[in-house]
Design a protein around this motif. Structure first.
Motif, PDB file in Angstrom:
ATOM      1  N   ILE A  34     -72.899  35.879  10.484  1.00  0.00           N
ATOM      2  CA  ILE A  34     -73.575  34.602  10.741  1.00  0.00           C
ATOM      3  C   ILE A  34     -75.029  34.840  11.116  1.00  0.00           C
ATOM      4  CG2 ILE A  34     -73.671  32.632  12.332  1.00  0.00           C
ATOM      5  CD1 ILE A  34     -70.535  32.887  12.423  1.00  0.00           C
ATOM      6  N   ARG A  35     -75.252  35.790  12.011  1.00  0.00           N
ATOM      7  CA  ARG A  35     -76.610  36.097  12.460  1.00  0.00           C
ATOM      8  C   ARG A  35     -77.493  36.526  11.276  1.00  0.00           C
ATOM      9  NH1 ARG A  35     -77.917  36.405  17.476  1.00  0.00           N
ATOM     10  NH2 ARG A  35     -75.774  36.659  18.175  1.00  0.00           N
ATOM     11  N   LEU A  38     -78.198  33.451   8.842  1.00  0.00           N
ATOM     12  CA  LEU A  38     -79.160  32.489   9.384  1.00  0.00           C
ATOM     13  C   LEU A  38     -80.547  33.098   9.537  1.00  0.00           C
ATOM     14  CD1 LEU A  38     -76.937  30.592  11.976  1.00  0.00           C
ATOM     15  CD2 LEU A  38     -77.638  29.856   9.685  1.00  0.00           C
ATOM     16  N   THR A  39     -80.616  34.368   9.880  1.00  0.00           N
ATOM     17  CA  THR A  39     -81.906  35.046   9.982  1.00  0.00           C
ATOM     18  C   THR A  39     -82.605  35.061   8.626  1.00  0.00           C
ATOM     19  OG1 THR A  39     -81.140  36.411  11.820  1.00  0.00           O
ATOM     20  CG2 THR A  39     -83.050  37.214  10.611  1.00  0.00           C
ATOM     21  N   GLN A  41     -82.415  32.860   6.491  1.00  0.00           N
ATOM     22  CA  GLN A  41     -82.868  31.483   6.236  1.00  0.00           C
ATOM     23  C   GLN A  41     -84.008  31.081   7.169  1.00  0.00           C
ATOM     24  OE1 GLN A  41     -79.558  28.694   6.169  1.00  0.00           O
ATOM     25  NE2 GLN A  41     -78.253  30.216   5.193  1.00  0.00           N
ATOM     26  N   TYR A  43     -84.053  31.399  10.625  1.00  0.00           N
ATOM     27  CA  TYR A  43     -83.668  31.046  11.987  1.00  0.00           C
ATOM     28  C   TYR A  43     -83.754  32.257  12.908  1.00  0.00           C
ATOM     29  CZ  TYR A  43     -81.596  26.655  10.301  1.00  0.00           C
ATOM     30  OH  TYR A  43     -81.385  25.419   9.745  1.00  0.00           O
ATOM     31  N   VAL A  45     -81.637  33.428  15.871  1.00  0.00           N
ATOM     32  CA  VAL A  45     -80.303  33.068  16.337  1.00  0.00           C
ATOM     33  C   VAL A  45     -80.059  33.543  17.759  1.00  0.00           C
ATOM     34  CG1 VAL A  45     -77.838  33.229  15.835  1.00  0.00           C
ATOM     35  CG2 VAL A  45     -79.484  33.230  13.961  1.00  0.00           C
ATOM     36  N   ALA A  59     -79.807  28.092  17.429  1.00  0.00           N
ATOM     37  CA  ALA A  59     -80.889  28.782  16.727  1.00  0.00           C
ATOM     38  C   ALA A  59     -82.201  28.025  16.863  1.00  0.00           C
ATOM     39  CB  ALA A  59     -80.516  28.934  15.253  1.00  0.00           C
ATOM     40  N   LYS A  61     -86.045  27.435  14.791  1.00  0.00           N
ATOM     41  CA  LYS A  61     -86.785  27.582  13.540  1.00  0.00           C
ATOM     42  C   LYS A  61     -87.994  26.666  13.607  1.00  0.00           C
ATOM     43  CE  LYS A  61     -86.118  27.440   8.536  1.00  0.00           C
ATOM     44  NZ  LYS A  61     -85.136  27.172   7.468  1.00  0.00           N
ATOM     45  N   VAL A  68     -76.260  25.021  14.497  1.00  0.00           N
ATOM     46  CA  VAL A  68     -75.849  25.160  13.101  1.00  0.00           C
ATOM     47  C   VAL A  68     -74.342  25.398  13.087  1.00  0.00           C
ATOM     48  CG1 VAL A  68     -76.179  26.431  10.954  1.00  0.00           C
ATOM     49  CG2 VAL A  68     -78.105  26.157  12.538  1.00  0.00           C
ATOM     50  N   VAL A  76     -72.619  26.377   5.742  1.00  0.00           N
ATOM     51  CA  VAL A  76     -73.193  25.451   6.708  1.00  0.00           C
ATOM     52  C   VAL A  76     -72.671  24.057   6.388  1.00  0.00           C
ATOM     53  CG1 VAL A  76     -75.314  24.412   7.599  1.00  0.00           C
ATOM     54  CG2 VAL A  76     -75.251  26.866   7.073  1.00  0.00           C
ATOM     55  N   VAL A  79     -76.085  20.645  10.500  1.00  0.00           N
ATOM     56  CA  VAL A  79     -77.181  21.152  11.312  1.00  0.00           C
ATOM     57  C   VAL A  79     -77.620  20.023  12.206  1.00  0.00           C
ATOM     58  CG1 VAL A  79     -79.516  22.115  11.345  1.00  0.00           C
ATOM     59  CG2 VAL A  79     -77.927  22.765   9.516  1.00  0.00           C
TER      60      VAL A  79
END
Length: 82
Positions: A34-35, A38-39, A41, A43, A45, A59, A61, A68, A76, A79
């Motif tokens: 997950i981390r 999202l990173t 993308q 984010y 986290v 998160a 951003k 999320v 996802v 959000v």
């Protein structure tokens, strides 16, 4: 007859819900996945936890805070601006 049908539907629903919920397990491997996702993308986290059968990641951003939510397939589903 109607009562038996309702009972059967309730049982099927309970079993299906239990099967879905069991797919969502928070362990180190899933948290890392997950981390990473999202990173990638954009984010930053923080905490990751489970809520209502979904993964929930706190998160940031672009200076904003988000929650999320991801399903057991790491998609996802929601959000929420925090």
């Amino acid at each position: 007859m109607f009562k038996k049908t309702l009972t059967a539907l309730a049982l099927v629903s309970t079993v299906a819900t239990a099967a879905f919920a069991s797919d969502v397990i928070l362990n180190d491997e899933n948290a890392a996945k997950i981390r990473t996702m999202l990173t990638e993308q954009g984010y930053e986290v923080g905490k990751i936890k489970l809520e209502d059968g979904l993964y929930e990641a706190y998160a940031r951003k672009d200076g904003m805070k988000y929650e999320v939510f991801m399903n057991g397939a790491f998609e996802v589903v929601k959000v929420k601006e925090d």
